[in-house]
Design an enzyme around this catalytic site. Structure first.
Site, PDB file in Angstrom:
ATOM      1  N   ASN A 203       0.825  -1.200   0.000  1.00  0.00           N
ATOM      2  CA  ASN A 203       0.000   0.000   0.000  1.00  0.00           C
ATOM      3  C   ASN A 203       0.860   1.250   0.000  1.00  0.00           C
ATOM      4  O   ASN A 203       1.610   1.476  -0.948  1.00  0.00           O
ATOM      5  CB  ASN A 203      -0.964  -0.071   1.196  1.00  0.00           C
ATOM      6  CG  ASN A 203      -2.197   0.791   1.021  1.00  0.00           C
ATOM      7  OD1 ASN A 203      -2.284   1.859   1.585  1.00  0.00           O
ATOM      8  ND2 ASN A 203      -3.161   0.347   0.215  1.00  0.00           N
ATOM      9  N   ASP A 204       0.853   2.021   1.068  1.00  0.00           N
ATOM     10  CA  ASP A 204       1.426   3.361   1.064  1.00  0.00           C
ATOM     11  C   ASP A 204       2.822   3.441   0.460  1.00  0.00           C
ATOM     12  O   ASP A 204       3.158   4.410  -0.211  1.00  0.00           O
ATOM     13  CB  ASP A 204       1.490   3.939   2.486  1.00  0.00           C
ATOM     14  CG  ASP A 204       0.193   3.750   3.240  1.00  0.00           C
ATOM     15  OD1 ASP A 204      -0.224   2.589   3.386  1.00  0.00           O
ATOM     16  OD2 ASP A 204      -0.380   4.742   3.682  1.00  0.00           O
ATOM     17  N   HIS A 205       3.651   2.469   0.755  1.00  0.00           N
ATOM     18  CA  HIS A 205       5.035   2.576   0.313  1.00  0.00           C
ATOM     19  C   HIS A 205       5.605   1.173   0.254  1.00  0.00           C
ATOM     20  O   HIS A 205       5.751   0.516   1.267  1.00  0.00           O
ATOM     21  CB  HIS A 205       5.824   3.433   1.316  1.00  0.00           C
ATOM     22  CG  HIS A 205       6.757   4.371   0.632  1.00  0.00           C
ATOM     23  ND1 HIS A 205       6.334   5.393  -0.172  1.00  0.00           N
ATOM     24  CD2 HIS A 205       8.111   4.427   0.612  1.00  0.00           C
ATOM     25  CE1 HIS A 205       7.389   6.047  -0.646  1.00  0.00           C
ATOM     26  NE2 HIS A 205       8.468   5.479  -0.189  1.00  0.00           N
TER      27      HIS A 205
END
Lengths: 507, 507
Positions: free
Chosen positions: B93-95
């Site tokens: 997800n985010d990173h």
């Protein structure tokens, strides 16, 4: 002539030098400039050197070369004409390459007059501002042709030549209030007007109005604020009040130029080269840069030069004004797209940094000087969109969704205004008018001879003591006009009409 | 954390490797690749290397270098976890830089599962298509947080978590009909749902629907036309079904990808490098290129390579299809702005050739296959505008003013379609669906299992003999679904609902 009926014209650019190329000219050019023009210098990857292109140094040399030739050859022709006791006029219209009436050599040709068929205010200023001829003539539209040069069915069934002429005249008139020409005329087949007595009557009245307007400039100048606007393009003075032909609707530069053509401000056109050579002229109050990325009007690659950025930043920091319209100073170069984003406080997302979050601005709630006369929400026609502000020091006056469309920002002692587009309408003329005075920090000068109704405009001739108020709309208008000192006069105007108010003594 | 409250996030890009830079890494990189990364390779004139930028060769090397390190180090970590009898999952997800789940090394890490919090169809396909893990999990939204990760007041006063979840689910569902994941979940604070019994009930039904959908893929594949769509970007497979995070509304590539995520066609992602290395895969029916000039999705500078132009021209000439959306193949390079203008028959005026007159097209009056299901005039959200056609061989199906917005053109034995924008809506999904089949010259395959009502979609599982019809709108819908052979079934669907029609024997 064998062209596809769906594409009768291929290129329509009055200032393009493509037709001046010949082997002889190329050889003579090389003798003078010491280098040879290549095909690609003219073809330019298929873009050619139309007026929208930033002129290359080679193309500038070529213009200079042809201009020198046309000046010398033209001078010989004019001498022959003068030797026969005749006058020599030139038609400053479809194609005048080599003449460059706004260039330094034009006076050497010795022409007696210049004629241009015009539809609009900026074209009127182009003619009115041409120096070194005795007679400047506007040829009005519609031409006395069955079909107008813009395709209107002027004198055919369904045509309305009177209304057509009026709609052009109101734009021409506001420019003539600022700067006069010497005469007006028509061209074409005179018999076409026989069945249009209303047209004949109207032209008589128009001619009277023209003579009256011209007379106001006798020994007088219209009141103009002590405020000088410099329109900055890659062409500068060489294409002053010009684009690539008649009004190119939707082109920010052309729309701005049309609006400015009737404003009570001093206007000059400067180029990036001018700034590099001599700096920004000391009497400049406000610089306007209007256009789209890479075009000659916004300036394209000229914005890559750090000396330009320095000069304009220093100018604004020292108290100057800068107004950017559309994609001012835009160039894919470095971390700013608007190379003057640091002055404007606005930049534009072109798709490469969508992952960057942008400052969530609020719309300024306090009434702002720039917006005061807006009659409805701003309509700029096509806006560039995807604009964003850098931080809270940018004051957002209007926005479309998350894109600011009217902003201001202080930079040092100066001010900038950003407009995400411009369309020549009464509201936008007034908006630009106010933006200029705001950017120049000259709000207190703004009220002089100002009509309160933005659908009307005014020009005051102090020596004659005459105030002309004009109505650029198809509806009757009423307005107050602010007289310096605090008084005002009330004026009623018929559709497209103008009125004169006389003052007993000069105000 | 001290950020300005009006700009809490500066960059939001899950695939950006800016955070992997250290002096040690730079030295190790130099040992491996034989050259040293410079600051400017990362800073990139302030644009950095976000996902919208065409990756430079150096940046690709850097990704490869970090990916190799993360794979080796990650493998050691996973081994430690496995040695303790536990399973290792990663949050995609985010990173997730360094992991590159769609890259070749991902399998070497040895992860057991991957989890992604998703809102949309393309994200679902990103998870569903990740190879070499046993468990693919979707984490649904809204998160059980007071305020959703997208700022919605999900579980606060004024929030409607059930409706919110439904609107995400309909987009996720259509992707799951094409390709399954193994499980779904939620994250956050469970107590927040206490006051939302309708949410709890809805999630129960949603979970049942999910299990049913998943079961359809057991030993079966949804009917898919024998038609392979290759989405061409500068990233290709490495960023398959990815953009720079969640759905980036308004981005043509992302909107197209979302629409395609639920269509009954085979989809692959190819890069310009893939074409240079191995040509266009032989089984490709249609290439889609969607994006804006210079971005990684349209391809930017990759279009300057004549071998790319040759390969795609040859592909279309030989019978392939090409669909361009927005500014396909756009680059300031040579005399075409769309570098494939010769295939599309459409190009875009960017302000430098306004003096050129353009072909005055007529709108095709004959009903066209591509337009057949449009329920109203096309709405693409933001259109690029200022498009023009080259000549009469371009068939203009729809235009906005003088700008064509939907066109087709034959090129050799192939076909191209141009769309001046795209927005994920039922009408536009159907339009793109038809455009793909038209470009592939596969109109006769189009009708199989097609719902006549474009607000609904269908997927048929031949071994199970089950037809799923889903309604992606907040209103009840009725539709006929075309059964191959000429019959059809009538289906009534409640808002956001889905229905299953069982066939006694596989059709």
């Amino acid at each position: 002539w064998g062209d596809h009926p769906k594409r009768r014209f291929v290129v329509n650019d009055w200032g393009s030098y493509e037709f001046t190329v010949s082997p002889l000219a190329i050889r003579k050019f090389e003798q003078k400039f010491g280098y040879c023009m290549k095909s690609e210098d003219f073809v330019n990857a298929g873009l050619y050197n139309n007026s929208y292109k930033v002129p290359s140094p080679q193309y500038r040399d070529w213009i200079d070369f042809i201009n020198e030739f046309v000046t010398a050859f033209g001078h010989r022709c004019v001498d022959l004409i003068h030797a026969r006791g005749k006058k020599a006029f030139v038609f400053y219209n479809d194609h005048w390459i080599g003449l460059e009436p706004w260039g330094d050599r034009f006076k050497d040709i010795g022409l007696d007059g210049i004629i241009d068929g015009v539809f609009s205010g900026f074209e009127t200023r182009k003619v009115a501002g041409t120096k070194d001829v005795k007679v400047r003539e506007l040829r009005l539209h519609p031409y006395l042709f069955p079909t107008g040069v813009n395709g209107a069915p002027s004198f055919l069934e369904g045509g309305n030549p009177t209304l057509e002429c009026k709609t052009y005249w109101i734009d021409i008139r506001r420019a003539l209030l600022r700067e006069p020409v010497d005469r007006i005329g028509f061209g074409g087949y005179l018999h076409l007007v026989c069945n249009h007595p209303d047209f004949v009557d109207y032209i008589q009245r128009l001619a009277q109005e023209f003579r009256m307007l011209r007379s106001l400039h006798d020994g007088d100048l219209p009141y103009t604020a002590d405020l000088k606007v410099a329109i900055l393009t890659a062409w500068g003075q060489l294409r002053a009040w010009g684009c690539c032909g008649h009004f190119n609707r939707g082109n920010y530069y052309n729309e701005v130029m049309e609006s400015v053509s009737g404003l009570p401000v001093h206007v000059s056109f400067i180029s990036f080269e001018d700034i590099l050579q001599g700096g920004i002229p000391a009497d400049t109050s406000v610089i306007i840069n209007a256009g789209t990325v890479d075009d000659a009007w916004s300036g394209g690659e000229c914005w890559a030069n750090p000396r330009i950025i320095e000069a304009i930043s220093e100018f604004v920091n020292g108290g100057g004004g800068f107004i950017g319209v559309g994609e001012p100073s835009a160039l894919r170069h470095g971390s700013q797209y608007f190379q003057l984003a640091h002055l404007l406080g606005v930049d534009r997302e072109i798709g490469l940094t969508r992952a960057f979050n942008r400052f969530q601005f609020d719309i300024a709630v306090k009434p702002h000087f720039v917006l005061r006369d807006l009659q409805s929400e701003p309509d700029f026609g096509v806006e560039v969109g995807n604009t964003y502000v850098l931080d809270e020091e940018t004051q957002v006056l209007k926005a479309r969704g998350r894109s600011p469309i009217i902003t201001t920002r202080d930079f040092g002692r100066g001010r900038t205004v950003y407009l995400s587009g411009h369309k020549y309408t009464p509201d936008n003329v007034r908006l630009l008018h106010r933006a200029i005075f705001f950017a120049a920090r000259a709000e207190e000068q703004f009220g002089a001879w100002l009509p309160t109704n933005p659908n009307t405009e005014a020009a005051y001739y102090p020596r004659h003591g005459k105030l002309v108020i004009s109505n650029s709309t198809p509806d009757p208008q009423a307005t107050e006009v602010m007289v310096p000192g605090g008084a005002s006069v009330h004026v009623e105007l018929e559709a497209y009409g103008s009125e004169i108010v006389e003052f007993n003594r000069a105000v």
